[in-house]
Design a protein around this motif. Structure first.
Motif, mmCIF file in Angstrom:
data_model
loop_
_atom_site.group_PDB
_atom_site.id
_atom_site.type_symbol
_atom_site.label_atom_id
_atom_site.label_comp_id
_atom_site.label_asym_id
_atom_site.label_seq_id
_atom_site.Cartn_x
_atom_site.Cartn_y
_atom_site.Cartn_z
ATOM 1 N N ALA A 64 10.264 4.444 2.849
ATOM 2 C CA ALA A 64 11.048 5.611 2.447
ATOM 3 C C ALA A 64 11.564 6.372 3.659
ATOM 4 O O ALA A 64 12.736 6.776 3.705
ATOM 5 N N GLN A 65 10.727 6.559 4.662
ATOM 6 C CA GLN A 65 11.140 7.290 5.856
ATOM 7 C C GLN A 65 12.206 6.511 6.629
ATOM 8 O O GLN A 65 13.221 7.084 7.056
ATOM 9 N N GLN A 88 15.543 6.348 4.530
ATOM 10 C CA GLN A 88 16.145 7.676 4.352
ATOM 11 C C GLN A 88 16.935 8.103 5.582
ATOM 12 O O GLN A 88 17.991 8.739 5.477
ATOM 13 N N ASN A 113 13.878 6.758 -3.118
ATOM 14 C CA ASN A 113 12.538 6.623 -3.688
ATOM 15 C C ASN A 113 12.083 5.180 -3.539
ATOM 16 O O ASN A 113 12.871 4.252 -3.773
ATOM 17 N N SER A 136 6.464 0.334 -5.796
ATOM 18 C CA SER A 136 5.961 -1.043 -5.739
ATOM 19 C C SER A 136 6.558 -1.863 -6.867
ATOM 20 O O SER A 136 6.664 -1.400 -8.008
ATOM 21 N N SER A 178 0.836 -1.203 0.000
ATOM 22 C CA SER A 178 0.000 0.000 0.000
ATOM 23 C C SER A 178 0.872 1.255 0.000
ATOM 24 O O SER A 178 2.087 1.195 0.212
ATOM 25 N N GLU A 179 0.230 2.395 -0.224
ATOM 26 C CA GLU A 179 0.953 3.667 -0.217
ATOM 27 C C GLU A 179 1.566 3.937 1.152
ATOM 28 O O GLU A 179 2.688 4.450 1.261
ATOM 29 N N GLY A 180 0.849 3.558 2.222
ATOM 30 C CA GLY A 180 1.381 3.752 3.566
ATOM 31 C C GLY A 180 2.640 2.943 3.809
ATOM 32 O O GLY A 180 3.584 3.418 4.469
ATOM 33 N N GLN A 181 2.680 1.726 3.289
ATOM 34 C CA GLN A 181 3.878 0.904 3.442
ATOM 35 C C GLN A 181 5.051 1.501 2.667
ATOM 36 O O GLN A 181 6.186 1.502 3.156
ATOM 37 N N ARG A 182 4.787 2.015 1.479
ATOM 38 C CA ARG A 182 5.863 2.639 0.707
ATOM 39 C C ARG A 182 6.414 3.867 1.430
ATOM 40 O O ARG A 182 7.633 4.075 1.480
ATOM 41 N N ASP A 183 5.518 4.662 2.003
ATOM 42 C CA ASP A 183 5.969 5.847 2.737
ATOM 43 C C ASP A 183 6.785 5.450 3.968
ATOM 44 O O ASP A 183 7.790 6.106 4.299
ATOM 45 N N ALA A 184 6.357 4.387 4.652
ATOM 46 C CA ALA A 184 7.085 3.942 5.845
ATOM 47 C C ALA A 184 8.491 3.471 5.488
ATOM 48 O O ALA A 184 9.455 3.741 6.215
#
Length: 501
Positions: free
Chosen positions: A376-377, A380, A390, A393, A368-374
């Protein structure tokens, strides 16, 4: 008197022979070897007991290593020692549309936590419950009928009472949360408290110290290593039985609550692949609300079962190797595995200042988008200075093995049932593409498929006339080669069998 001992002979017959050899030296007058002789009875009893003890010694030794452990509890414990936390079940999420019913003359606000549900599902013997993640305001009824859309996540908020929190130092207003009482501090070091319900969504766990008037929230951390003795923090881990434990500090790394202070926890339960329901499957509010109806829902996605034992074996050493820093491309991919819900990752260096990480969720699901954001954070924060991370998926690439015109032909040995062997061959082909057998950028060779089929009991010979990616011409048999951003999954599999019974 010297005795030669063969330490590799540790079964019943080995112990029996060794004991009899020793007996000829210390008791030469005893020559009977009849099974009815009392001396032979004692020798065989000791050999039997030695065989059992040796078995348990071998099992204990095997359970100490990640590659040979068979018990999930052992694999989870070793992974946690390596700093890897196996992910629990992950909840599905998606959007739900609400509409006003005729006669609604004032807007209605649905608060966070409002529950919606599917129809009764026979396989689960219940409906699946989802909760709103933020407030949604349903407007008054007009023509055409307006709609309000909100994001929901599968699972249920736990807690049998509400606790008022003290305002934060920033002056934010007081908050009231549903909580579950988990115990009372006894002032000891490293206290452990178990949550009553499961499976727990670890990222929702909050712990509060309750003085009877209000609650003060403690901070969840991954470990206590860098904490001071005054830091109010806790860790939350789930064991192999699915029970989640709250662990407090020891007074040197992490604070200890005063004796007699009550502790409460707020958390949500749920998660699993069963939550990935189809479009329109959510049909109603759990608690009827006059004037508001559910009029539609998007497909729910992102739900996954807990991480398998075999996946833990693969991922734990990869994460340990990074030691919390990203230098090489492999480091970036391995660090992504520390984020719950990431089962596979691959990193591609675009330039000296940009890295792209492709990720796949459990059971080869698109994250999900939330997993991708997690991811990345998390990555990083551990990347080299000046490097931009970056996260994208990964792509699922179906692979067809046989088709209706050119099926996989299997010859079955005479003593085996044809249909049983054919189904076993189909499962063997599917297993080649099952996690963790496949990874991002994997190459699936035709010889690997042949080997998997030939290992099926009852197979005499096999011919595979077609194996190809679904996005390429279906004309030949060739190895399937995937890019670093792609992971192969099973596509159409057509098998016919001849011979047998």
């Amino acid at each position: 008197m010297s005795v030669q001992i063969d330490y590799t002979s540790r079964d019943f017959s080995g112990y029996r022979d060794a004991l009899l050899q020793y007996a000829t030296q210390v008791l030469p007058e005893w020559t009977s070897r009849s099974p009815a002789d009392f001396g032979m009875v004692m020798v065989e009893l000791f050999a039997y007991q030695g065989d059992i003890i040796s078995f348990y010694q071998d099992r204990i030794a095997d359970e100490s290593f990640l590659a040979t452990a068979t018990q999930r509890s052992s694999v989870v414990a070793i992974a946690q020692q390596l700093g890897y936390q196996p992910h629990p079940a992950i909840p599905a999420s998606g959007q739900v549309a609400f509409a006003p019913a005729p006669g609604l003359d004032a807007p209605v606000t649905l608060p966070p936590g409002t529950q919606v549900l599917t129809d009764y599902i026979p396989n689960l013997d219940r409906a699946i419950i989802y909760e709103l993640t933020s407030a949604v305001t349903v407007p008054t009824y007009t023509t055409p009928v307006p709609q309000a859309v909100g994001l929901v996540v599968e699972g249920t908020t736990q807690g049998d009472r509400r606790l008022s929190l003290y305002p934060s130092s920033s002056g934010e207003p007081e908050e009231t949360v549903p909580v579950e009482d988990i115990g009372t501090s006894d002032g000891a070091q490293s206290q452990v408290f178990a949550l009553a319900q499961s499976p727990v969504q670890l990222d929702t766990v909050r712990v509060f110290l309750d003085d009877g008037v209000g609650g003060a929230e403690w901070t969840r951390v991954r470990d206590f290593l860098l904490l001071r003795d005054t830091d109010p923090a806790f860790t939350a881990t789930t064991d192999d039985q699915g029970v989640t434990h709250i662990v407090l500090g020891d007074g040197q790394n992490g604070s200890i609550p005063a004796t007699g202070i009550k502790l409460a926890a707020a958390y949500r339960t749920g998660g699993g692949a069963y939550g990935n329901v189809a479009q329109g499957a959510i049909v109603d509010l759990a608690d009827g609300l006059p004037g508001v109806t559910v009029v539609g829902s998007a497909p729910m996605a992102g739900g996954a079962d807990e991480e398998t034992t075999e996946q833990i074996r693969v991922n734990a050493p990869r994460l340990f190797r990074t030691q919390g820093r990203a230098v090489s491309a492999q480091d970036y991919a391995d660090l992504a595995l520390a984020v719950p819900g990431v089962a596979n990752a691959s990193a591609v260096v675009r330039s000296s200042s940009a890295v792209t990480i492709y990720i796949i969720g459990p059971n080869n699901l698109v994250p999900s988008e939330g997993q991708r954001d997690a991811v990345a954070q998390f990555v990083q924060e551990r990347a080299l200075s000046g490097v931009i991370v970056n996260v994208v998926s990964g792509s699922l690439v179906p692979v067809n093995v046989g088709d209706t015109e050119r099926p996989v032909r299997v010859s079955v040995l005479p003593q085996y049932r044809r249909d049983t062997v054919r189904l076993a061959v189909q499962r063997a082909i599917q297993q080649v593409f099952a996690p963790p057998e496949t990874t991002l950028g994997a190459r699936i060779s035709i010889s690997r498929i042949y080997a998997a089929i030939q290992d099926v009991t009852g197979v005499d010979w096999v011919v595979i006339p077609l194996m190809a990616r679904a996005d390429l011409p279906q004309s030949a048999t060739a190895d399937v080669i995937c890019r670093r951003s792609e992971i192969p999954i099973v596509g159409n599999t057509v098998v016919t069998a001849s011979g047998g019974v």
